[in-house]
Write an enzyme that holds these catalytic residues in place. Structure first.
Site, PDB file in Angstrom:
ATOM      1  N   CYS A  67       0.712  -1.237  -0.150  1.00 46.13           N
ATOM      2  CA  CYS A  67      -0.101   0.096  -0.095  1.00 46.13           C
ATOM      3  C   CYS A  67       0.783   1.201   0.013  1.00 46.13           C
ATOM      4  O   CYS A  67       1.768   1.526  -0.817  1.00 46.13           O
ATOM      5  CB  CYS A  67      -0.878  -0.124   1.230  1.00 46.13           C
ATOM      6  SG  CYS A  67      -2.527   0.969   1.160  1.00 46.13           S
ATOM      7  N   HIS A  68       0.716   2.314   0.650  1.00 44.27           N
ATOM      8  CA  HIS A  68       1.396   3.349   1.010  1.00 44.27           C
ATOM      9  C   HIS A  68       2.993   3.160   1.422  1.00 44.27           C
ATOM     10  O   HIS A  68       3.716   3.802   1.146  1.00 44.27           O
ATOM     11  CB  HIS A  68       1.041   4.431   1.685  1.00 44.27           C
ATOM     12  CG  HIS A  68      -0.509   5.122   1.495  1.00 44.27           C
ATOM     13  ND1 HIS A  68      -1.716   4.534   1.716  1.00 44.27           N
ATOM     14  CD2 HIS A  68      -0.656   6.423   0.682  1.00 44.27           C
ATOM     15  CE1 HIS A  68      -2.542   5.222   1.232  1.00 44.27           C
ATOM     16  NE2 HIS A  68      -2.201   6.498   0.427  1.00 44.27           N
ATOM     17  N   GLU A  97      -6.660   6.634  -3.741  1.00 44.86           N
ATOM     18  CA  GLU A  97      -6.543   8.048  -2.974  1.00 44.86           C
ATOM     19  C   GLU A  97      -7.889   8.936  -3.437  1.00 44.86           C
ATOM     20  O   GLU A  97      -8.393   9.258  -2.469  1.00 44.86           O
ATOM     21  CB  GLU A  97      -5.350   8.557  -3.417  1.00 44.86           C
ATOM     22  CG  GLU A  97      -4.786   9.622  -2.473  1.00 44.86           C
ATOM     23  CD  GLU A  97      -4.409   8.759  -0.903  1.00 44.86           C
ATOM     24  OE1 GLU A  97      -5.205   8.809   0.013  1.00 44.86           O
ATOM     25  OE2 GLU A  97      -3.227   8.439  -0.921  1.00 44.86           O
TER      26      GLU A  97
END
Length: 228
Positions: free
Chosen positions: A135-136, A166
């Site tokens: 993910c991030h 996002e």
């Protein structure tokens, strides 16, 4: 026993809005649970060491599945991972067969600047180990240098949190950059699947996952590499 270094964020607050952030809990727990099921131990590290904030959204009743409840209810996990994570200077890369960058929005502030963690990741990789992220957290790979003066991820296949995901969060304008755009700008061969569906990419000894739904799959892919 094999051991994996799990990287967590220290960043607790959005800069532009009054919103708490931090680690997305399941991105740590679902990965680590797979490791524990395969008798693989972990240590927890963060850019500054010490306290690791948890994104309140990841503690919502809809998110607290059995795995999250097991870990969050465990005092040992809360103490080691969330209360007293290691500093990079406390860590010896040779002790680990893999490193894993867990996500959460907090990571987009502190992971790309964490050059000490980037050096640890590269040392683990150069020792024959695995680099992984979800993910991030994949933006932590931006701090890893390659051998040719370019970023480690240049021309490597990977995934990470998408621009679409996002936008679904309605946070496009409140993060310092979009993970998908930044990974592509660093030369990564980026791929993605439908928003919030599992997508795991393995490129040699690099394993990445697109979103929280991919954390378990990243763990399974890492275990497979470690068992080869």
């Amino acid at each position: 026993m094999a051991k994996v270094l799990v990287v967590l964020t220290n960043h607790a607050q959005f800069d532009t809005i009054k919103k708490a952030t931090g680690l997305w809990l399941s991105e740590a727990t679902h990965f680590v649970n797979v490791l524990f099921e395969n008798d693989i131990d972990v240590d927890y590290v963060s850019p500054k060491g010490g306290y690791v904030p948890v994104d309140p959204g990841s503690l919502d009743a809809t998110e607290l599945d059995a795995v999250n409840q097991k870990f969050y209810g465990d005092a040992g996990f809360r103490n080691r991972a969330l209360g007293h994570s290691l500093k990079p200077s406390d860590v010896n890369a040779s002790d680990y067969e893999a490193i894993y960058f867990a996500g959460g929005h907090g990571t987009v502030w502190d992971f790309p600047k964490a050059t000490s963690l980037g050096k640890l990741a590269k040392a683990i990789y150069d020792n024959g180990g695995v680099i992984s992220a979800v993910c991030h957290g994949v933006v932590g790979l931006l701090a890893v240098d390659g051998d040719d003066g370019k970023k480690f991820i240049n021309d490597r296949k990977l995934t990470g949190f998408t621009n679409e995901e996002e936008a679904i969060n309605k946070l496009t304008g409140d993060v310092p950059f979009l993970a998908e755009d930044e990974l592509k700008a660093a030369g990564a061969n980026y791929s993605k699947h439908e928003a919030y569906t599992e997508h795991v990419v393995t490129d040699g000894r690099l394993v990445t996952g697109q979103n929280p739904q991919s954390a378990k799959g990243v763990g399974e892919a890492v275990v497979k590499l470690l068992n080869n």
